[in-house]
Design a protein around this motif. Structure first.
Motif, PDB file in Angstrom:
ATOM      1  N   THR A   1      83.772  58.886  54.804  1.00 25.86           N
ATOM      2  CA  THR A   1      83.613  57.605  54.558  1.00 25.86           C
ATOM      3  C   THR A   1      84.720  57.094  54.579  1.00 25.86           C
ATOM      4  O   THR A   1      85.804  57.042  53.399  1.00 25.86           O
ATOM      5  CB  THR A   1      82.569  57.184  53.511  1.00 25.86           C
ATOM      6  OG1 THR A   1      81.393  58.207  53.562  1.00 25.86           O
ATOM      7  CG2 THR A   1      82.288  55.881  53.248  1.00 25.86           C
ATOM      8  N   LYS A   2      84.963  55.667  54.677  1.00 29.27           N
ATOM      9  CA  LYS A   2      86.145  54.893  54.900  1.00 29.27           C
ATOM     10  C   LYS A   2      85.818  53.866  53.839  1.00 29.27           C
ATOM     11  O   LYS A   2      84.728  53.158  54.151  1.00 29.27           O
ATOM     12  CB  LYS A   2      86.583  54.177  56.065  1.00 29.27           C
ATOM     13  CG  LYS A   2      88.047  53.589  56.035  1.00 29.27           C
ATOM     14  CD  LYS A   2      88.456  53.168  57.528  1.00 29.27           C
ATOM     15  CE  LYS A   2      89.835  52.663  57.288  1.00 29.27           C
ATOM     16  NZ  LYS A   2      90.359  52.249  58.578  1.00 29.27           N
ATOM     17  N   VAL A   3      86.596  53.534  52.607  1.00 28.51           N
ATOM     18  CA  VAL A   3      86.318  52.653  51.799  1.00 28.51           C
ATOM     19  C   VAL A   3      87.445  51.771  51.414  1.00 28.51           C
ATOM     20  O   VAL A   3      88.649  52.077  52.068  1.00 28.51           O
ATOM     21  CB  VAL A   3      85.795  53.212  50.563  1.00 28.51           C
ATOM     22  CG1 VAL A   3      84.603  54.115  50.617  1.00 28.51           C
ATOM     23  CG2 VAL A   3      86.863  53.945  49.891  1.00 28.51           C
ATOM     24  N   LEU A   4      87.244  50.631  50.803  1.00 28.71           N
ATOM     25  CA  LEU A   4      88.264  49.571  50.655  1.00 28.71           C
ATOM     26  C   LEU A   4      88.601  49.215  49.238  1.00 28.71           C
ATOM     27  O   LEU A   4      87.592  49.222  48.637  1.00 28.71           O
ATOM     28  CB  LEU A   4      87.928  48.248  51.364  1.00 28.71           C
ATOM     29  CG  LEU A   4      88.806  47.020  51.189  1.00 28.71           C
ATOM     30  CD1 LEU A   4      90.039  47.314  52.034  1.00 28.71           C
ATOM     31  CD2 LEU A   4      87.938  45.945  51.651  1.00 28.71           C
ATOM     32  N   PHE A   5      89.917  49.258  48.973  1.00 26.30           N
ATOM     33  CA  PHE A   5      90.333  48.886  47.807  1.00 26.30           C
ATOM     34  C   PHE A   5      91.445  47.845  47.895  1.00 26.30           C
ATOM     35  O   PHE A   5      92.387  48.211  48.566  1.00 26.30           O
ATOM     36  CB  PHE A   5      90.755  49.696  46.668  1.00 26.30           C
ATOM     37  CG  PHE A   5      91.342  49.149  45.297  1.00 26.30           C
ATOM     38  CD1 PHE A   5      90.819  48.370  44.599  1.00 26.30           C
ATOM     39  CD2 PHE A   5      92.676  49.265  45.224  1.00 26.30           C
ATOM     40  CE1 PHE A   5      91.213  47.840  43.669  1.00 26.30           C
ATOM     41  CE2 PHE A   5      93.205  48.879  44.126  1.00 26.30           C
ATOM     42  CZ  PHE A   5      92.656  48.183  43.130  1.00 26.30           C
ATOM     43  N   ARG A   6      90.818  46.560  47.397  1.00 30.25           N
ATOM     44  CA  ARG A   6      92.227  45.448  47.685  1.00 30.25           C
ATOM     45  C   ARG A   6      92.466  44.829  46.323  1.00 30.25           C
ATOM     46  O   ARG A   6      91.489  44.460  45.635  1.00 30.25           O
ATOM     47  CB  ARG A   6      91.587  44.252  48.772  1.00 30.25           C
ATOM     48  CG  ARG A   6      92.239  43.115  48.898  1.00 30.25           C
ATOM     49  CD  ARG A   6      91.543  42.239  49.761  1.00 30.25           C
ATOM     50  NE  ARG A   6      91.735  42.448  51.148  1.00 30.25           N
ATOM     51  CZ  ARG A   6      90.890  41.704  52.132  1.00 30.25           C
ATOM     52  NH1 ARG A   6      90.620  40.478  51.709  1.00 30.25           N
ATOM     53  NH2 ARG A   6      91.042  42.215  53.339  1.00 30.25           N
ATOM     54  N   VAL A   7      93.618  44.548  46.322  1.00 31.63           N
ATOM     55  CA  VAL A   7      94.029  43.716  45.152  1.00 31.63           C
ATOM     56  C   VAL A   7      94.278  42.237  45.669  1.00 31.63           C
ATOM     57  O   VAL A   7      95.008  41.988  46.427  1.00 31.63           O
ATOM     58  CB  VAL A   7      95.636  44.048  44.654  1.00 31.63           C
ATOM     59  CG1 VAL A   7      96.105  43.084  43.526  1.00 31.63           C
ATOM     60  CG2 VAL A   7      95.531  45.694  44.125  1.00 31.63           C
ATOM     61  N   CYS A   8      93.182  41.446  45.352  1.00 32.96           N
ATOM     62  CA  CYS A   8      92.959  40.207  45.806  1.00 32.96           C
ATOM     63  C   CYS A   8      93.922  39.228  45.247  1.00 32.96           C
ATOM     64  O   CYS A   8      94.515  38.435  45.978  1.00 32.96           O
ATOM     65  CB  CYS A   8      91.610  39.598  45.468  1.00 32.96           C
ATOM     66  SG  CYS A   8      90.405  40.709  46.005  1.00 32.96           S
ATOM     67  N   GLU A   9      94.123  39.303  43.860  1.00 36.20           N
ATOM     68  CA  GLU A   9      95.094  38.276  43.283  1.00 36.20           C
ATOM     69  C   GLU A   9      95.300  38.885  42.024  1.00 36.20           C
ATOM     70  O   GLU A   9      94.693  39.498  41.377  1.00 36.20           O
ATOM     71  CB  GLU A   9      94.321  36.812  43.362  1.00 36.20           C
ATOM     72  CG  GLU A   9      95.146  35.950  42.776  1.00 36.20           C
ATOM     73  CD  GLU A   9      94.504  34.248  42.928  1.00 36.20           C
ATOM     74  OE1 GLU A   9      94.851  33.587  42.144  1.00 36.20           O
ATOM     75  OE2 GLU A   9      93.662  34.259  43.840  1.00 36.20           O
ATOM     76  N   VAL A  10      96.589  38.402  41.395  1.00 36.98           N
ATOM     77  CA  VAL A  10      97.173  38.584  39.895  1.00 36.98           C
ATOM     78  C   VAL A  10      96.956  37.225  39.470  1.00 36.98           C
ATOM     79  O   VAL A  10      97.787  36.274  39.595  1.00 36.98           O
ATOM     80  CB  VAL A  10      98.344  39.080  40.010  1.00 36.98           C
ATOM     81  CG1 VAL A  10      98.657  39.528  38.664  1.00 36.98           C
ATOM     82  CG2 VAL A  10      98.140  40.458  40.599  1.00 36.98           C
ATOM     83  N   ILE A  11      96.290  36.854  38.465  1.00 34.46           N
ATOM     84  CA  ILE A  11      95.967  35.708  37.897  1.00 34.46           C
ATOM     85  C   ILE A  11      96.877  35.592  36.607  1.00 34.46           C
ATOM     86  O   ILE A  11      96.596  36.628  35.457  1.00 34.46           O
ATOM     87  CB  ILE A  11      94.622  35.270  37.236  1.00 34.46           C
ATOM     88  CG1 ILE A  11      93.787  35.496  38.801  1.00 34.46           C
ATOM     89  CG2 ILE A  11      94.611  33.880  36.603  1.00 34.46           C
ATOM     90  CD1 ILE A  11      92.312  35.176  38.246  1.00 34.46           C
TER      91      ILE A  11
END
Length: 287
Positions: A233-243
């Protein structure tokens, strides 16, 4: 991965020595014994590792395990996380990891879809020695709970505000000392593919520790249960933004939660639009 490669190499050496001295020198090699000895060697090494870990826990009492994890416990935690990811056929697509703060002082938040979420994140973020705040029920499991304490993980009692506050105080001290902390602000796994409302009290940690928030997004983890064990299974982890802390220091925790949740939702919509391999269906209950 290092631990797994060590198992495979040592088992291969053991198998070679057995076949050479026991069978080859006696003039007869049995093919099936090669596979049998190889598998038994891996199992023996696994059992030996578990025994070593059990013994190590005897010298790490639970009431003193809220401190930073030792290199020993962190190493084995990440190795086990990598092996579990391999067993479950997880193919992780990681995005924007270069945005992660280099000083290692940050609070990572992400949405929660599966029991495998923290395991995959531990594996991909192993160099940051990140520890998660987890529900107290998991931390009470025999051996597993004691190991998680030793590895620096923190329990949170979702039904007792006073006990939850103690965890927040401990996490704040750890974060102030430079230890990255991870948490799933939804408080539980989403029973659908959508992001549910946050428990915003957790954001007191960054306000008190004056640390940035790393807004992460995971997706397609709910597909693992249906595809395992026959398909990866291909899954996603994304760093969207650093606040940065300066952007949230004067906000209420509910305002911080709304900001972070909106960032996640926007990135979730974008990812599902761009990646056709993300399944657009409701996840089964308990996935």
């Amino acid at each position: 991965m290092i631990l797994l490669l060590t198992y495979l190499i040592l088992s291969a050496v053991t198998t070679f020595l057995y076949v050479y001295f026991v069978e080859y020198l006696n003039g007869k090699i049995l093919i099936y014994t090669i596979f049998l000895i190889y598998i038994l060697s891996i199992l023996a090494l696994l059992i030996l590792t578990i025994l070593i870990l059990l013994i190590s826990l005897l010298f790490r009492p639970i009431d003193k395990s809220i401190n930073s994890p030792t290199k020993f416990h962190h190493f084995f935690t990440t190795q086990v996380a990598e092996m579990i990811s391999i067993v479950f056929g997880i193919r992780l697509k990681a995005e924007n990891l270069e945005l992660l703060p280099k000083d290692e002082k940050f609070l990572l938040i992400a949405n929660h879809q599966s029991l495998l979420d923290p395991i995959s994140l531990i594996a991909i973020l192993k160099k940051y020695r990140i520890c998660f705040i987890m529900k107290e029920e998991i931390m009470k499991l025999p051996f597993v709970g004691r190991w998680l304490y030793a590895a620096g993980f923190l329990p949170i009692d979702r039904h007792n505000d006073r006990n939850a506050l103690k965890t927040i105080i401990t996490a704040t001290k750890r974060l102030e000392n430079g230890d990255p902390i991870g948490v799933f602000p939804e408080g539980t796994r989403s029973k659908t593919t959508e992001i549910i409302n946050f428990r915003n009290g957790i954001f007191k940690i960054v306000q008190k520790a004056q640390a940035p928030i790393v807004v992460g997004l995971i997706d397609n983890f709910y597909s693992i249960r249906r595809r395992f064990p026959f398909k990866k299974t291909k899954v996603l982890f994304r760093v969207c933004e650093v606040i940065p802390y300066e952007k949230i220091k004067d906000l209420q925790t509910n305002e911080i939660g709304d900001m972070c949740r909106n960032i996640m939702i926007q990135n979730l919509e974008e990812a599902r639009k761009n990646y056709k391999w993300i399944e657009k269906r409701s996840a089964s209950k308990g996935s």
